[in-house]
Design a protein around this motif. Structure first.
Motif, PDB file in Angstrom:
ATOM      1  N   VAL A 103      55.884  -4.072 -36.000  1.00 26.00           N
ATOM      2  CA  VAL A 103      56.768  -2.902 -35.923  1.00 26.00           C
ATOM      3  C   VAL A 103      58.233  -3.305 -36.062  1.00 26.00           C
ATOM      4  N   PHE A 104      58.649  -4.314 -35.308  1.00 25.44           N
ATOM      5  CA  PHE A 104      60.065  -4.677 -35.246  1.00 25.44           C
ATOM      6  C   PHE A 104      60.435  -5.891 -36.092  1.00 25.44           C
ATOM      7  N   GLY A 105      59.473  -6.670 -36.516  1.00 28.26           N
ATOM      8  CA  GLY A 105      59.774  -7.888 -37.270  1.00 28.26           C
ATOM      9  C   GLY A 105      60.032  -9.048 -36.327  1.00 28.26           C
ATOM     10  N   THR A 106      60.264 -10.194 -36.910  1.00 27.62           N
ATOM     11  CA  THR A 106      60.518 -11.382 -36.088  1.00 27.62           C
ATOM     12  C   THR A 106      61.956 -11.375 -35.599  1.00 27.62           C
ATOM     13  N   ASN A 107      62.186 -12.056 -34.513  1.00 25.22           N
ATOM     14  CA  ASN A 107      63.516 -12.121 -33.916  1.00 25.22           C
ATOM     15  C   ASN A 107      64.216 -13.392 -34.390  1.00 25.22           C
ATOM     16  N   THR A 108      64.426 -13.478 -35.698  1.00 28.88           N
ATOM     17  CA  THR A 108      65.087 -14.649 -36.267  1.00 28.88           C
ATOM     18  C   THR A 108      66.196 -14.202 -37.214  1.00 28.88           C
ATOM     19  N   LEU A 109      67.181 -15.046 -37.330  1.00 26.35           N
ATOM     20  CA  LEU A 109      68.272 -14.801 -38.270  1.00 26.35           C
ATOM     21  C   LEU A 109      67.972 -15.507 -39.581  1.00 26.35           C
ATOM     22  N   PRO A 110      68.413 -14.944 -40.686  1.00 27.96           N
ATOM     23  CA  PRO A 110      68.223 -15.662 -41.949  1.00 27.96           C
ATOM     24  C   PRO A 110      69.094 -16.912 -41.963  1.00 27.96           C
ATOM     25  N   PRO A 111      68.656 -17.956 -42.651  1.00 27.30           N
ATOM     26  CA  PRO A 111      69.463 -19.175 -42.682  1.00 27.30           C
ATOM     27  C   PRO A 111      70.804 -18.905 -43.364  1.00 27.30           C
TER      28      PRO A 111
END
Length: 107
Positions: free
Chosen positions: A52-60
């Motif tokens: 639903v929300f996606g992963t909690n990571t920032l793009p490099p």
């Protein structure tokens, strides 16, 4: 599925405005909308939340090119002074010695 959308969470995280949090019912309202608890945390529905929300990571971060790094380095005062000093050294070497060895040895 959840009482809050990704866009609302992004707005809440971006503005960090208490008014936006109050629109969602405060901390307790947000807690209920996200189906979580401040005391016990998340239940075992990680995969559903991830879909639903996606992963909690920032793009490099975007990598700088070699030429961009060189351009930024050329604005450093030490590099500028050393560049001018090398030009003066080569010019004086050529002027006082000869074109054969002056540009090579400097002064």
């Amino acid at each position: 599925e959840f009482g809050v959308s990704i866009a609302e969470l992004a707005l809440l995280g971006g503005t960090r405005d208490v008014k936006d949090l109050r629109k969602l019912g405060g901390v307790k309202g947000l807690e209920a909308a996200l189906q979580t608890s401040r005391e016990t945390g998340l239940r075992d529905d990680y995969e559903r939340r991830r879909t639903v929300f996606g992963t909690n990571t920032l793009p490099p971060p975007r990598q700088k090119s070699f030429f961009k790094l060189m351009w930024e380095a050329m604005h450093d005062m030490t590099i500028i002074i050393l560049s001018y000093a090398s030009i003066v050294s080569i010019s004086l070497g050529i002027a006082f010695e000869s074109t054969e060895n002056g540009w090579f040895d400097g002064t």
